[in-house]
Design a protein around this motif. Structure first.
Motif, PDB file in Angstrom:
ATOM      1  N   ALA A 462     172.734 -18.258 169.518  1.00 10.16           N
ATOM      2  CA  ALA A 462     172.006 -17.612 170.618  1.00 10.16           C
ATOM      3  C   ALA A 462     172.195 -16.093 170.567  1.00 10.16           C
ATOM      4  O   ALA A 462     171.224 -15.330 170.673  1.00 10.16           O
ATOM      5  CB  ALA A 462     172.488 -18.166 171.950  1.00 10.16           C
ATOM      6  N   GLY A 463     173.451 -15.647 170.394  1.00 17.65           N
ATOM      7  CA  GLY A 463     173.690 -14.212 170.308  1.00 17.65           C
ATOM      8  C   GLY A 463     173.022 -13.581 169.106  1.00 17.65           C
ATOM      9  O   GLY A 463     172.468 -12.473 169.186  1.00 17.65           O
ATOM     10  N   SER A 464     173.051 -14.279 167.975  1.00 18.25           N
ATOM     11  CA  SER A 464     172.441 -13.745 166.762  1.00 18.25           C
ATOM     12  C   SER A 464     170.930 -13.648 166.893  1.00 18.25           C
ATOM     13  O   SER A 464     170.315 -12.685 166.425  1.00 18.25           O
ATOM     14  CB  SER A 464     172.806 -14.628 165.559  1.00 18.25           C
ATOM     15  N   VAL A 465     170.323 -14.634 167.545  1.00 19.36           N
ATOM     16  CA  VAL A 465     168.873 -14.597 167.746  1.00 19.36           C
ATOM     17  C   VAL A 465     168.501 -13.388 168.608  1.00 19.36           C
ATOM     18  O   VAL A 465     167.515 -12.691 168.337  1.00 19.36           O
ATOM     19  CB  VAL A 465     168.382 -15.906 168.393  1.00 19.36           C
ATOM     20  N   VAL A 466     169.300 -13.121 169.641  1.00 17.50           N
ATOM     21  CA  VAL A 466     169.020 -11.963 170.503  1.00 17.50           C
ATOM     22  C   VAL A 466     169.077 -10.666 169.695  1.00 17.50           C
ATOM     23  O   VAL A 466     168.184  -9.814 169.784  1.00 17.50           O
ATOM     24  CB  VAL A 466     170.022 -11.910 171.670  1.00 17.50           C
ATOM     25  N   LEU A 467     170.136 -10.515 168.886  1.00 19.31           N
ATOM     26  CA  LEU A 467     170.271  -9.297 168.097  1.00 19.31           C
ATOM     27  C   LEU A 467     169.143  -9.164 167.080  1.00 19.31           C
ATOM     28  O   LEU A 467     168.581  -8.078 166.892  1.00 19.31           O
ATOM     29  CB  LEU A 467     171.620  -9.280 167.378  1.00 19.31           C
ATOM     30  N   LEU A 468     168.808 -10.250 166.415  1.00 23.05           N
ATOM     31  CA  LEU A 468     167.727 -10.189 165.422  1.00 23.05           C
ATOM     32  C   LEU A 468     166.388  -9.895 166.080  1.00 23.05           C
ATOM     33  O   LEU A 468     165.580  -9.123 165.541  1.00 23.05           O
ATOM     34  CB  LEU A 468     167.660 -11.501 164.640  1.00 23.05           C
ATOM     35  N   GLY A 781     170.584 -23.429 169.961  1.00 22.43           N
ATOM     36  CA  GLY A 781     170.955 -22.016 169.991  1.00 22.43           C
ATOM     37  C   GLY A 781     169.757 -21.120 170.207  1.00 22.43           C
ATOM     38  O   GLY A 781     169.816 -20.151 170.990  1.00 22.43           O
ATOM     39  N   VAL A 782     168.644 -21.409 169.529  1.00 20.65           N
ATOM     40  CA  VAL A 782     167.429 -20.607 169.704  1.00 20.65           C
ATOM     41  C   VAL A 782     166.907 -20.746 171.131  1.00 20.65           C
ATOM     42  O   VAL A 782     166.476 -19.768 171.756  1.00 20.65           O
ATOM     43  CB  VAL A 782     166.361 -21.044 168.685  1.00 20.65           C
ATOM     44  N   ALA A 783     166.980 -21.970 171.668  1.00 21.16           N
ATOM     45  CA  ALA A 783     166.502 -22.180 173.033  1.00 21.16           C
ATOM     46  C   ALA A 783     167.380 -21.453 174.054  1.00 21.16           C
ATOM     47  O   ALA A 783     166.902 -21.043 175.123  1.00 21.16           O
ATOM     48  CB  ALA A 783     166.476 -23.678 173.344  1.00 21.16           C
ATOM     49  N   ALA A 784     168.663 -21.285 173.718  1.00 21.47           N
ATOM     50  CA  ALA A 784     169.577 -20.599 174.639  1.00 21.47           C
ATOM     51  C   ALA A 784     169.493 -19.086 174.531  1.00 21.47           C
ATOM     52  O   ALA A 784     170.100 -18.374 175.335  1.00 21.47           O
ATOM     53  CB  ALA A 784     171.018 -21.054 174.378  1.00 21.47           C
ATOM     54  N   ALA A 785     168.755 -18.561 173.539  1.00 23.11           N
ATOM     55  CA  ALA A 785     168.690 -17.112 173.315  1.00 23.11           C
ATOM     56  C   ALA A 785     168.156 -16.348 174.522  1.00 23.11           C
ATOM     57  O   ALA A 785     168.690 -15.278 174.855  1.00 23.11           O
ATOM     58  CB  ALA A 785     167.852 -16.811 172.075  1.00 23.11           C
ATOM     59  N   PRO A 786     167.090 -16.820 175.208  1.00 25.12           N
ATOM     60  CA  PRO A 786     166.621 -16.054 176.382  1.00 25.12           C
ATOM     61  C   PRO A 786     167.699 -15.869 177.447  1.00 25.12           C
ATOM     62  O   PRO A 786     167.770 -14.810 178.075  1.00 25.12           O
ATOM     63  CB  PRO A 786     165.448 -16.902 176.898  1.00 25.12           C
ATOM     64  N   LEU A 812     161.977 -18.974 163.351  1.00 24.56           N
ATOM     65  CA  LEU A 812     161.649 -19.610 162.070  1.00 24.56           C
ATOM     66  C   LEU A 812     162.640 -19.194 160.985  1.00 24.56           C
ATOM     67  O   LEU A 812     163.043 -20.008 160.147  1.00 24.56           O
ATOM     68  CB  LEU A 812     160.221 -19.247 161.666  1.00 24.56           C
ATOM     69  N   LEU A 813     163.030 -17.917 161.013  1.00 23.79           N
ATOM     70  CA  LEU A 813     164.024 -17.445 160.043  1.00 23.79           C
ATOM     71  C   LEU A 813     165.329 -18.200 160.213  1.00 23.79           C
ATOM     72  O   LEU A 813     165.937 -18.647 159.227  1.00 23.79           O
ATOM     73  CB  LEU A 813     164.250 -15.944 160.230  1.00 23.79           C
ATOM     74  N   LEU A 815     165.857 -21.168 161.588  1.00 19.27           N
ATOM     75  CA  LEU A 815     165.732 -22.574 161.213  1.00 19.27           C
ATOM     76  C   LEU A 815     165.709 -22.729 159.695  1.00 19.27           C
ATOM     77  O   LEU A 815     166.290 -23.678 159.144  1.00 19.27           O
ATOM     78  CB  LEU A 815     164.464 -23.161 161.836  1.00 19.27           C
ATOM     79  N   THR A 816     165.070 -21.784 159.009  1.00 16.92           N
ATOM     80  CA  THR A 816     165.059 -21.819 157.547  1.00 16.92           C
ATOM     81  C   THR A 816     166.465 -21.614 156.984  1.00 16.92           C
ATOM     82  O   THR A 816     166.909 -22.333 156.071  1.00 16.92           O
ATOM     83  CB  THR A 816     164.120 -20.744 156.992  1.00 16.92           C
ATOM     84  N   VAL A 817     167.168 -20.623 157.534  1.00 20.29           N
ATOM     85  CA  VAL A 817     168.533 -20.354 157.091  1.00 20.29           C
ATOM     86  C   VAL A 817     169.425 -21.560 157.373  1.00 20.29           C
ATOM     87  O   VAL A 817     170.323 -21.891 156.588  1.00 20.29           O
ATOM     88  CB  VAL A 817     169.072 -19.087 157.786  1.00 20.29           C
ATOM     89  N   THR A 818     169.179 -22.240 158.498  1.00 16.40           N
ATOM     90  CA  THR A 818     169.967 -23.421 158.833  1.00 16.40           C
ATOM     91  C   THR A 818     169.810 -24.508 157.779  1.00 16.40           C
ATOM     92  O   THR A 818     170.786 -25.147 157.357  1.00 16.40           O
ATOM     93  CB  THR A 818     169.544 -23.953 160.208  1.00 16.40           C
ATOM     94  N   VAL A 819     168.574 -24.753 157.357  1.00 20.16           N
ATOM     95  CA  VAL A 819     168.334 -25.762 156.321  1.00 20.16           C
ATOM     96  C   VAL A 819     169.082 -25.405 155.041  1.00 20.16           C
ATOM     97  O   VAL A 819     169.708 -26.263 154.404  1.00 20.16           O
ATOM     98  CB  VAL A 819     166.822 -25.899 156.059  1.00 20.16           C
ATOM     99  N   VAL A 820     169.037 -24.109 154.682  1.00 16.78           N
ATOM    100  CA  VAL A 820     169.743 -23.667 153.474  1.00 16.78           C
ATOM    101  C   VAL A 820     171.249 -23.847 153.642  1.00 16.78           C
ATOM    102  O   VAL A 820     171.952 -24.295 152.723  1.00 16.78           O
ATOM    103  CB  VAL A 820     169.406 -22.199 153.163  1.00 16.78           C
ATOM    104  N   ALA A 821     171.776 -23.484 154.837  1.00 21.48           N
ATOM    105  CA  ALA A 821     173.209 -23.603 155.075  1.00 21.48           C
ATOM    106  C   ALA A 821     173.666 -25.056 155.056  1.00 21.48           C
ATOM    107  O   ALA A 821     174.812 -25.346 154.672  1.00 21.48           O
ATOM    108  CB  ALA A 821     173.570 -22.965 156.420  1.00 21.48           C
TER     109      ALA A 821
END
Length: 841
Positions: A462-468, A781-786, A812-813, A815-821
């Motif tokens: 969530a924090g990372s999504v906000v910063l990005l 986490g993405v849903a908690a970003a707001p 989307l970035l 979720l893509t990184v998550t699949v790779v991780a």
């Protein structure tokens, strides 16, 4: 009875667990911790703990390296950012009682870039009539003069003009020599005081500089003093000149260009001083009834423009540290779960909870110390790279560095991080089912531990999504600014600044020959001059329209520029109506003016501006028009040209022929514009022409207009670079967190995956199972970003609402990184040997 005794005596697992909980309850745990911390006072015990910690960390080298570098990244980023915030915002000004130093800003309806400035007569009134200040001073913060350097020949130096009270008000005394005497504040005196910076750069700190004769503006001056370093206030100053009240431009009440700095008397409040100065201002001839004076603390005046961006950057980097701590807590929690057998054995042998916790904190303390030391190294290297040229043009920027307060801050956050991420794994010591662990020899993870791991990762995401998302917004905004239409064509345009104090006829001849020779250079299309810099700066003018009464509370103003006839064609500006200037616009002919579109719409809405008339009061230091200004006729309308930074709003502007300059000031300094196919290739030929025409004429700087515009965006680019770096670091940490949780989950579910494969599950089924777990964490986490964004906005007031497109792109970035991780641990789950996995249990 020890826990091991209870187990061996046949006490039930539940009873043993309850007794453990009683033993390790909150109150007992605090007492135990206090007792064990006190035992650290024993050097031998501390050495024993450190030796064991080093052995454990060395044994788990991969974990140690990952933890140290994550911690170093978070601490290093915070140290670097705090060093900037401390130097610029937090550190007090190095003057005597700086809390009593204020800048007086006038509010008289005179807007533009000089809003708040004071005229010479106004300052004289404040100086004579005020009852609130111990000392009140006036200063011209910036102007230029020529200097004959013994090293490089003629150069342009930066000057500041100060009144007699300036240095006493600050409590600053000369390093060498003396201050100006009263007689030296009158025209005709030839004394000069050097800044420490110029004294070191030009004269190598010569202690015998006092009494030396130097040449400024083709006149000789005697050095009477050298000031100490003053990096906080007007740091670019080379020479401190005396402010001469005898000059004509100091006697024009509407010519506002002075900055007034004063020291309040003890016991006088800023509000009382404001009322005092406002009353003086309203009593001045021609002053409006609404005129007022506002006092701003000197430090706030110096750093106010960067305070909001720096606080936002500090909030961002603190969030990075929190993400770092959450990530390390995740790793340590997973590692502590895998060490349950070790903990159970030690407890079975009689080790108390406080003793084990002390060992955990020792290990984490070693990690914190190493990470903090490495973080300081990274911060130092990063600041050297970022601030080597002070591209951000930060006020007080030359004082930024790793000093004692910054080191103390680093130590504090290092140990704070240790406590923050070290407590989570230690808190679960008393919740281990010792009976089951000791009997099976296998560690277990309860539902609470699993939820803790996942909750930490969700908060990271969530924090990372906000910063990005915020960084994406900054990138988009920066892209928009760089693609703003400046109203002219900066490509293939060279600009050079020149300063010279010569008689008007001599300057007219020099400029005429310079333009002629520069225009005839090979590859040059056109050459022109102007006393403004498109995309950078322009002087301000007061306007007067025939038939319209002047309201002193609403003085109309405009950007103003004296130019040569080829100016618009040289810079690539577009004429919309009427004509530009020509050779018939002579000094003795009808004064004319060209206005921009915005000027015409604002002052003559719905009318044809061609043929309209106005008077232009050209204001600023050096302007010498005291009488009635001449009536000028509008002969043309040009497209809007930006005369401030590209991200600033466009303002009304007007242009006048330089040969009709009634202030006799324009030719003292101007910019030369040369349009050529290859601007850099004609730079040296232009410089050669200047020196052939006048050997002692310095060219202060010469650069392409595209480079000049890029420099004007340096502060915005600096903020973008830092914020984006923090956002990418947060993305990396969150990715590591996702990978760590999924990898740990896979390692704990080896038997489950073995059974699944034995019962016929395909590799694709296992892959989907593992990736689904990480994907679910990322979605939450993405849903908690707001919500995280709302919290940051409430704390910093610096982050705007999430742009939907940017948020979707960041989601989307992630979720893509998550699949790779998740791919690596998922692949390991697919190749589990069912027989070995089941047999190991």
């Amino acid at each position: 009875m020890t826990v091991q005794d209870r187990i061996e005596s046949g006490e039930s697992s539940r009873e043993a667990q309850e007794s453990v909980h009683r033993e390790f309850g909150n109150i007992g745990l605090v007492k135990e911790i206090t007792r064990e911390m006190w035992r650290w006072s024993s050097v031998e015990r501390l050495k024993q703990d450190l030796h064991y910690a080093a052995r454990v960390l060395r044994k788990n080298a991969g974990f140690t390296i990952a933890a140290v570098f994550m911690l170093a990244g978070g601490i290093g980023a915070n140290t670097a950012m705090f060093s900037i915030v401390h130097a610029v915002l937090l550190r007090p000004l190095p003057f005597q009682n700086p809390e009593r130093l204020f800048v007086a800003l006038e509010d008289t309806g005179f807007g533009g870039s000089l809003a708040g400035a004071v005229s010479g007569p106004d300052f004289a009134d404040y100086h004579e009539q005020n009852r609130s200040f111990e000392q009140i001073s006036a200063v011209i913060p910036y102007f230029t003069e020529t200097f004959q350097s013994s090293k490089v020949g003629p150069v342009v130096v930066h000057c500041a003009g100060v009144s007699p009270e300036f240095f006493p008000a600050l409590g600053v005394k000369p390093l060498l020599g003396r201050l100006y005497e009263p007689r030296e504040y009158h025209a005709g005196e030839a004394s000069v005081i050097l800044s420490y910076r110029f004294w070191q750069k030009e004269f190598g700190g010569d202690p015998n500089i006092i009494g030396r004769i130097l040449t400024f503006n083709q006149g000789t001056n005697t050095v009477v003093g050298v000031m100490p370093p003053m990096p906080d206030l007007f740091p670019e100053t080379d020479v401190w000149q005396s402010l001469i009240p005898d000059f004509d431009f100091m006697k024009w009440r509407n010519n506002k260009f002075l900055t007034v700095i004063g020291r309040l008397k003890p016991g006088v409040t800023p509000r009382q001083a404001e009322q005092d100065l406002s009353g003086i201002l309203r009593r001045a001839p021609g002053a409006g009834s609404n005129a007022s004076v506002n006092l701003v603390p000197l430090k706030e005046y110096l750093v106010g423009g960067v305070e909001k961006p720096l606080r936002l950057l500090m909030a961002a980097v603190v969030l990075v540290l929190i993400i770092t701590c959450a990530n390390l807590a995740n790793l340590l929690l997973a590692r502590a779960n895998s060490r349950q057998v070790e903990i159970a054995v030690r407890q079975g042998l009689g080790a108390s909870s406080g003793r084990i916790l002390r060992q955990f904190l020792t290990e984490n303390g070693v990690l914190g110390l190493i990470g903090g030391a490495l973080g300081i190294g990274l911060a130092s290297a990063g600041m050297i790279a970022l601030l080597s040229r002070n591209e951000a043009n930060l006020p007080r920027g030359t004082t930024i560095g790793i000093d004692i307060p910054v080191c103390l801050f680093t130590i504090a956050i290092s140990f704070g991080a240790v406590l923050l991420f070290g407590w989570a794994p230690a808190a679960g010591i008393g919740k281990i089912n010792l009976n089951r662990v000791l009997r099976t020899g296998r560690s277990e993870v309860g539902r609470g531990g699993k939820h803790g791991l996942r909750l930490l990762v969700i908060s990271e995401i969530a924090g990372s999504v906000v910063l990005l998302a915020a960084a994406g917004g900054l990138v988009h905004s920066f892209w928009q600014v760089t693609h703003v239409n400046p109203g002219f064509e900066p490509q293939k345009l060279l600009m050079a600044y020149m300063r010279a104090n010569r008689p008007a006829p001599e300057q007219q001849t020099f400029v005429r020959e310079l333009l002629e020779r520069a225009s005839n250079l090979p590859g040059v299309e056109r050459a022109a001059i102007g006393d403004c810099a498109p995309g950078g700066s322009a002087a301000l003018a007061q306007l007067e329209f025939p038939g319209n009464a002047v309201d002193p509370n609403r003085v109309p103003t405009s950007k103003a520029c004296f130019i040569s006839p080829e100016f618009f064609r040289a810079i690539g500006a577009r004429m919309i109506a009427g004509r530009s200037f020509n050779l018939f616009d002579a000094p003795t002919s009808m004064p004319v003016v060209v206005v921009n579109e915005l000027f015409a719409k604002r002052f003559w809405p719905g009318e044809n501006p061609i043929g309209k008339h106005l008077r232009v009061g050209y204001t600023g230091a050096g302007r010498r028009a005291l009488g009635s200004t001449r009536l000028r006729e509008v002969v043309g309308v040009v497209a809007n040209i930006k005369h401030e930074a590209l991200d600033a709003p466009t303002e009304p502007a007007l242009y006048m022929p330089y040969v009709q300059d009634e202030t006799n000031h324009f030719l003292g300094s101007f910019n030369l514009f040369v349009r050529a196919q290859s601007p850099l290739s004609v730079a040296e030929p232009v410089r050669t022409i200047v020196h052939r025409l006048r050997p002692e004429q310095p060219v202060a700087y010469m650069q392409t207009m595209t480079g000049y515009l890029a420099n004007s965006l340096a502060p915005r680019r600096f903020n973008l670079l830092l914020f984006s770096a923090f956002a990418l670091l947060a993305l990396l940490l969150a990715t590591i967190g996702i990978y760590g949780v999924v990898a740990y989950s896979v390692s704990r579910r080896t038997r489950e995956f073995g059974l699944r494969i034995a019962l016929g599950a395909t590799h694709a089924d296992v892959l989907r199972t593992v990736i689904r777990e990480g994907f679910a964490l990322a979605l939450i986490g993405v849903a908690a970003a707001p919500a995280a964004l709302y919290l940051m906005r409430s704390l910093t007031f610096g982050i705007g609402p999430l742009d939907p497109l940017t948020f979707i792109a960041v989601a989307l970035l992630f979720l893509t990184v998550t699949v790779v991780a998740c791919a690596v641990p998922a692949r390991k789950a697919c190749i589990v040997d069912p027989m070995r996995a089941i047999g190991s249990e």
